[in-house]
Each structure stands twice: as structure tokens, then as C-alpha cells.
Design a protein around this motif. Structure first.
Motif, short mmCIF file in Angstrom:
data_model
loop_
_atom_site.label_atom_id
_atom_site.label_comp_id
_atom_site.label_asym_id
_atom_site.label_seq_id
_atom_site.Cartn_x
_atom_site.Cartn_y
_atom_site.Cartn_z
N LYS A 50 0.68 -1.25 -0.08
CA LYS A 50 -0.03 0.25 0.14
C LYS A 50 0.99 1.20 0.03
O LYS A 50 0.56 2.08 -0.75
N LEU A 51 1.77 1.21 0.81
CA LEU A 51 2.58 2.63 1.01
C LEU A 51 3.79 2.69 -0.27
O LEU A 51 3.79 3.94 -0.91
N VAL A 52 4.20 1.44 -0.96
CA VAL A 52 4.96 1.50 -2.07
C VAL A 52 4.32 2.31 -3.16
O VAL A 52 4.83 2.95 -3.90
N ASP A 53 2.89 1.50 -3.27
CA ASP A 53 1.97 2.08 -4.52
C ASP A 53 1.75 3.53 -4.30
O ASP A 53 1.53 4.30 -5.33
N PHE A 54 1.42 3.88 -2.94
CA PHE A 54 1.13 5.41 -2.78
C PHE A 54 2.34 6.31 -3.10
O PHE A 54 1.99 7.21 -3.87
#
Length: 82
Positions: A50-54
């Protein structure tokens, strides 16, 4: 080696995001983001994605392999290396 929470906090601060701004973008509470950054709880691997994609959507390059390894270490497991 830095802990995953410290790395995430550095990324957030380097990109001028307040805790409340990141929480709003990720649709979670400020306390949840804070607990990830300070390492209060285990670090769910789905949050790595989720954080990498964000950050990728924001134009920020984050090394997913490194983040997964740091999450495993944080959670008390040795990362698998090849």
C-alpha cells in the motif's frame, strides 16, 4: 540499518506530508500511521504494498524489496535473500 518505521517517516517528511495528510490519503487513522512509524505493533506486509504504491503514484521511488526485508526484520523474521 534503519528500522522500517524510521524509513517511512523519513520518506513522509522528505515529501512534506504531515501524519494527518498521509492518513487521509490512505484512508486510515493518524494513530495507525504513527504506530507504524514508531514500531508499536507488527508491520503488516500488505501495508508495504500500500505504501510503496502510494509513493509511486506521488512520483517517489521506494525500494519494495528493501521495505519487505525491513518489515520481516521488524516482525521478528529473517528476510529471505537470494
Amino acid at each position: 540499518m534503519k528500522k522500517i518505521g524510521a524509513v517511512l517517516k523519513d520518506i513522509r517528511e522528505d515529501n512534506n506530508f504531515l501524519l494527518k495528510d498521509l492518513a487521509k490519503e490512505l484512508e486510515c487513522s493518524v494513530s495507525h500511521i504513527s504506530s507504524l512509524e514508531v514500531g508499536r505493533n507488527s508491520f503488516p506486509l500488505e501495508w508495504v504494498d500500500k505504501l510503496v504504491d502510494f509513493w509511486k503514484m506521488k512520483g517517489v521511488e521506494v525500494d519494495k524489496t528493501e521495505m519487505v526485508a525491513l518489515a520481516y526484520i521488524h516482525n521478528g523474521y529473517a528476510p529471505i535473500t537470494q
